[in-house]
Design an enzyme around this catalytic site. Structure first.
Site, PDB file in Angstrom:
ATOM      1  CG  ASP A 107      -1.861  -1.123   1.290  1.00 55.74           C
ATOM      2  OD1 ASP A 107      -2.146  -1.700   0.221  1.00 55.74           O
ATOM      3  OD2 ASP A 107      -2.331  -1.447   2.399  1.00 55.74           O
TER       4      ASP A 107
HETATM    5  N1  URA Z   1      -1.254  -5.895   3.859  1.00 58.78           N
HETATM    6  C1  URA Z   1      -1.748  -4.645   3.862  1.00 58.78           C
HETATM    7  O1  URA Z   1      -2.795  -4.384   4.437  1.00 58.78           O
HETATM    8  N2  URA Z   1      -1.043  -3.691   3.213  1.00 58.78           N
HETATM    9  C2  URA Z   1       0.121  -3.915   2.592  1.00 58.78           C
HETATM   10  O2  URA Z   1       0.714  -3.003   2.032  1.00 58.78           O
HETATM   11  C3  URA Z   1       0.618  -5.224   2.596  1.00 58.78           C
HETATM   12  C4  URA Z   1      -0.086  -6.195   3.245  1.00 58.78           C
END
Ligand code: URA
Length: 240
Positions: A107
């Site tokens: 993310d």
């Molecule tokens: N899980 C999440 O919620 N975000 C990420 O970036 C990676 C794994």
């Protein structure tokens, strides 16, 4: 490249010995040996897999693909192009290596290990849901994790998919910090898992994937090439 054959000057350039004209000078000065014999002609063809090329006593091994680890900073998107945000591919533009893409996504607000490569088949294996490749995250949570929540995460929780999540490994790091190992890669998976146990993620960082550990000497935004050993770890990590 014709088959596995490449001009010696191009081979040396690709291995970052220098620019085309620097490489020609190095050749003229007799710094390059092919299979034990000094070669001065830039146009000489070498078989990148079979011939042994030695530059100033150092054996050069040719890699068809490039592999980097990036310590992804928050605020950067895990893609190659974006109209508004800085992308992880843009962070690696100084490598001079085109076609690098991230193996999976983190993310925008997540930090940590992101593998960048142009090897599509390795990426495919590491991301295949059937391979159950380990991904390790460290998270700061909104609340301390209860014993019950740990148990639930270890046996699988409902995040709104067809099936509960696969069993995760949870390590309590003190206070609101945890280390979580999962073998799936669903969209926002860690955040959704924490929501499923009525908690929330304050910050998230990936420290390992497919057995490859984030090099802790890399600061957010920094990257480096993977070593042969690290590439071998990933190849094994993505094996059937
Ligand atoms: N899980 C999440 O919620 N975000 C990420 O970036 C990676 C794994």
């Amino acid at each position: 490249m014709e088959g596995n054959k490449l001009r010696l000057d191009k081979f040396l350039c690709e291995l970052k010995v220098g620019t085309r004209s620097q490489v020609k000078k190095e050749l003229k000065q007799g710094f390059v040996k092919v299979n034990g014999e000094t070669v001065t002609e830039p146009e000489r063809k070498v078989d990148v897999e079979k011939d042994q090329v030695v530059y100033k006593g150092r054996t050069l091994s040719y890699r068809k693909y490039a592999y980097y680890m990036l310590n992804k900073p928050a605020g950067v998107v895990s893609s190659t192009k974006d109209n508004t945000c800085l992308t992880v591919a843009e962070l690696l533009k100084d490598t001079g290596c085109g076609g690098l893409f991230p193996v999976g996504r983190l993310d925008k607000d997540t930090e940590g290990l992101l593998i960048m490569t142009n090897d599509g088949s390795l990426a495919h294996r590491l991301l295949s849901p059937r391979k159950h490749v380990d991904k390790v995250y460290e998270a700061e949570l909104e609340e301390e994790l209860s014993k019950e929540a740990v148990k639930d995460l270890e046996s699988g929780v409902d995040i709104g998919e067809d099936r509960p999540t696969l069993p995760a490994k949870v390590e309590l790091l003190g206070g609101k910090r945890i280390r979580l190992t999962i073998t799936e890669g669903k969209f926002h998976q860690v955040k959704r898992m924490m929501r499923a146990v009525r908690n929330g993620v304050v910050s998230l960082r990936r420290t390992s994937m497919g057995g490859l550990m984030l090099d802790e000497s890399l600061r957010p935004g920094e990257y480096r090439e993977l070593s042969e050993e690290e590439i071998a770890v990933l190849q094994k990590g993505g094996m059937p």
